[in-house]
Design a protein around this motif. Structure first.
Motif, PDB file in Angstrom:
ATOM      1  N   PHE A  20      31.908 -26.579  28.832  1.00  0.00           N
ATOM      2  CA  PHE A  20      32.362 -26.516  30.175  1.00  0.00           C
ATOM      3  C   PHE A  20      32.309 -25.076  30.473  1.00  0.00           C
ATOM      4  O   PHE A  20      33.011 -24.385  29.947  1.00  0.00           O
ATOM      5  CB  PHE A  20      33.782 -26.849  30.303  1.00  0.00           C
ATOM      6  CG  PHE A  20      34.029 -28.280  30.193  1.00  0.00           C
ATOM      7  CD1 PHE A  20      33.291 -29.189  30.892  1.00  0.00           C
ATOM      8  CD2 PHE A  20      34.994 -28.736  29.370  1.00  0.00           C
ATOM      9  CE1 PHE A  20      33.538 -30.503  30.800  1.00  0.00           C
ATOM     10  CE2 PHE A  20      35.223 -30.046  29.287  1.00  0.00           C
ATOM     11  CZ  PHE A  20      34.504 -30.931  29.990  1.00  0.00           C
ATOM     12  N   ARG A  41      29.854 -38.932  23.536  1.00  0.00           N
ATOM     13  CA  ARG A  41      29.205 -37.932  24.369  1.00  0.00           C
ATOM     14  C   ARG A  41      27.849 -37.582  23.779  1.00  0.00           C
ATOM     15  O   ARG A  41      27.649 -37.591  22.572  1.00  0.00           O
ATOM     16  CB  ARG A  41      30.100 -36.690  24.450  1.00  0.00           C
ATOM     17  CG  ARG A  41      31.440 -36.964  25.123  1.00  0.00           C
ATOM     18  CD  ARG A  41      32.452 -35.887  24.811  1.00  0.00           C
ATOM     19  NE  ARG A  41      32.073 -34.631  25.398  1.00  0.00           N
ATOM     20  CZ  ARG A  41      32.733 -33.493  25.164  1.00  0.00           C
ATOM     21  NH1 ARG A  41      33.755 -33.483  24.342  1.00  0.00           N
ATOM     22  NH2 ARG A  41      32.351 -32.381  25.733  1.00  0.00           N
ATOM     23  N   ARG A 243      32.906 -30.271  36.352  1.00  0.00           N
ATOM     24  CA  ARG A 243      33.076 -31.458  35.526  1.00  0.00           C
ATOM     25  C   ARG A 243      34.510 -31.976  35.612  1.00  0.00           C
ATOM     26  O   ARG A 243      35.450 -31.220  35.865  1.00  0.00           O
ATOM     27  CB  ARG A 243      32.735 -31.133  34.066  1.00  0.00           C
ATOM     28  CG  ARG A 243      31.355 -30.524  33.871  1.00  0.00           C
ATOM     29  CD  ARG A 243      31.107 -30.182  32.412  1.00  0.00           C
ATOM     30  NE  ARG A 243      29.874 -29.423  32.242  1.00  0.00           N
ATOM     31  CZ  ARG A 243      28.663 -29.960  32.116  1.00  0.00           C
ATOM     32  NH1 ARG A 243      28.545 -31.270  32.112  1.00  0.00           N
ATOM     33  NH2 ARG A 243      27.595 -29.206  31.980  1.00  0.00           N
ATOM     34  N   PHE A 251      33.502 -39.189  31.750  1.00  0.00           N
ATOM     35  CA  PHE A 251      33.126 -37.912  32.314  1.00  0.00           C
ATOM     36  C   PHE A 251      32.396 -38.071  33.645  1.00  0.00           C
ATOM     37  O   PHE A 251      31.719 -39.082  33.886  1.00  0.00           O
ATOM     38  CB  PHE A 251      32.213 -37.141  31.350  1.00  0.00           C
ATOM     39  CG  PHE A 251      32.926 -36.568  30.163  1.00  0.00           C
ATOM     40  CD1 PHE A 251      33.456 -35.287  30.199  1.00  0.00           C
ATOM     41  CD2 PHE A 251      33.076 -37.313  29.002  1.00  0.00           C
ATOM     42  CE1 PHE A 251      34.116 -34.756  29.113  1.00  0.00           C
ATOM     43  CE2 PHE A 251      33.736 -36.785  27.901  1.00  0.00           C
ATOM     44  CZ  PHE A 251      34.262 -35.510  27.962  1.00  0.00           C
ATOM     45  N   THR A 253      30.073 -35.419  36.465  1.00  0.00           N
ATOM     46  CA  THR A 253      29.486 -34.089  36.670  1.00  0.00           C
ATOM     47  C   THR A 253      28.950 -33.988  38.085  1.00  0.00           C
ATOM     48  O   THR A 253      28.261 -34.895  38.562  1.00  0.00           O
ATOM     49  CB  THR A 253      28.332 -33.844  35.684  1.00  0.00           C
ATOM     50  OG1 THR A 253      28.781 -34.049  34.352  1.00  0.00           O
ATOM     51  CG2 THR A 253      27.803 -32.423  35.832  1.00  0.00           C
ATOM     52  N   GLU A 273      28.440 -36.748  31.377  1.00  0.00           N
ATOM     53  CA  GLU A 273      28.492 -35.309  31.126  1.00  0.00           C
ATOM     54  C   GLU A 273      27.061 -34.779  31.113  1.00  0.00           C
ATOM     55  O   GLU A 273      26.388 -34.754  30.089  1.00  0.00           O
ATOM     56  CB  GLU A 273      29.179 -35.032  29.791  1.00  0.00           C
ATOM     57  CG  GLU A 273      29.402 -33.559  29.521  1.00  0.00           C
ATOM     58  CD  GLU A 273      30.106 -33.337  28.187  1.00  0.00           C
ATOM     59  OE1 GLU A 273      30.539 -32.203  27.950  1.00  0.00           O
ATOM     60  OE2 GLU A 273      30.217 -34.286  27.394  1.00  0.00           O
TER      61      GLU A 273
END
Length: 341
Positions: A20, A41, A243, A251, A253, A273
């Protein structure tokens, strides 16, 4: 683990790695943590050059260096677990590992991580040293601090050293994909813009710049700081990435592309993500959502797409590094990317 800037996250800027971040570092910006192992992820490319790439696998918590010539040069879990930052030295996958000067952590001397294992990286004699950017021990930007709470940024060049007043601890580094401009600011400060430092790179290394140039990179960093997001920037293309994560761990974005005038020109949202990368000299932005890589023009329109891509990142030379779901790394030559995607 923080990234780095590299110079971008799959774009926080290639030499430094984070998710991030920058501000991927949360992430390419830069900066935030790499996350915990055991999640779904996607793999990410933390940094890349023409010689190799540095990957991070959230599922295992392992960071690894891969050679373009083939094979894995090294693997490391301890650095990621300790919240360390990595930045490629001269070329990837050789990295310098260091920590931000946080009082709650035991001091850790920077070290090199290469195919030969760990070795000292004598870039600083300070009690605490955080490597923001480095090509060698005599060509680096280092955040330093002592036990009394004083901190500063030291710029080392082959011909001399500059010491810059920091005014805060915990600086984050944003470097353009082409490696010609860099920005440092304390992302945890109440007003990070008040401490923003600008650097330009010449034949003799980095030097502090005393004025703000009207560039897309400058505009990108300003928006990223204001929005607590990531800045992914090249010479002509830039995007601000923000994010979020919901209560179930999902997640999201948001990517906003900047036009030549520094204003937001387009916006895209992803329920994942996503990684973002900027071409070093061209007008293209690339986005990888864990399954598909999309190349966008300055207006945010799709130029090319390729499925089966977990992560992607431009190198300083304009090559595009692609990571497949099986962990295979591919380099697309500069000048032929649109034809080969």
């Amino acid at each position: 683990m923080r990234e780095g800037g590299g110079r971008n996250h799959g774009g926080v800027a290639a030499r430094r790695a984070g998710i991030f971040g920058l501000v991927a570092v949360l992430v390419s910006g830069c900066t935030a943590g790499a996350g915990e192992a055991g999640t779904s992820r996607p793999l990410r490319i933390m940094a890349a050059s023409g010689e190799g790439a540095v990957l991070f696998d959230p599922a295992t918590g392992a960071m690894s260096g891969h050679l373009r010539s083939g094979g894995r040069a090294w693997q490391d879990r301890e650095s990621a677990e300790s919240g360390a930052n990595v930045t490629c030295v001269a070329r990837c996958p050789d990295v310098a590992v260091s920590q931000t000067p946080a009082d709650e952590r035991p001091a850790m001397a920077p070290f090199l991580l290469t195919g030969k294992g760990r070795s000292p990286f004598a870039v600083s004699a300070a009690e605490r040293a955080h490597v923001l950017s480095a090509r060698s021990v005599t060509d680096a930007v280092v955040e330093e601090a002592d036990g009394s709470g004083h901190s500063w940024i030291r710029v080392a060049r082959p011909g001399g050293t500059d010491r810059v007043k920091a005014g805060h601890r915990g600086y984050q580094w944003v470097e353009s994909t082409d490696g010609n401009v860099g920005f440092a600011f304390p992302w945890r400060a109440e007003k990070p813009a008040s401490y923003l430092l600008r650097f330009v790179r010449g034949a003799d290394g980095w030097r502090l710049s005393t004025s703000a140039a009207k560039t897309v990179a400058e505009a990108c960093v300003a928006v990223a700081i204001a929005d607590r997001g990531e800045c992914v920037t090249g010479d002509r293309a830039a995007a601000v990435v923000t994010r979020s994560m919901d209560g179930q761990g999902g997640f999201a974005t948001t990517v906003r592309g900047l036009g030549p005038d520094g204003r937001i020109a387009w916006r895209r949202e992803f329920a994942t993500e996503a990684g973002v990368t900027a071409h070093p000299t061209g007008p293209s932005i690339g986005i990888s959502d864990g399954d598909t890589f999309t190349l966008l023009d300055p207006g945010g329109r799709t130029v090319r797409e390729r499925s089966g891509v977990m992560a992607a990142r431009f190198t300083p030379q304009g090559e595009l590094v692609l990571l497949s779901p099986t962990g295979e790394v591919e380099w697309l030559p500069a000048g032929s990317i649109e034809r080969t995607l």
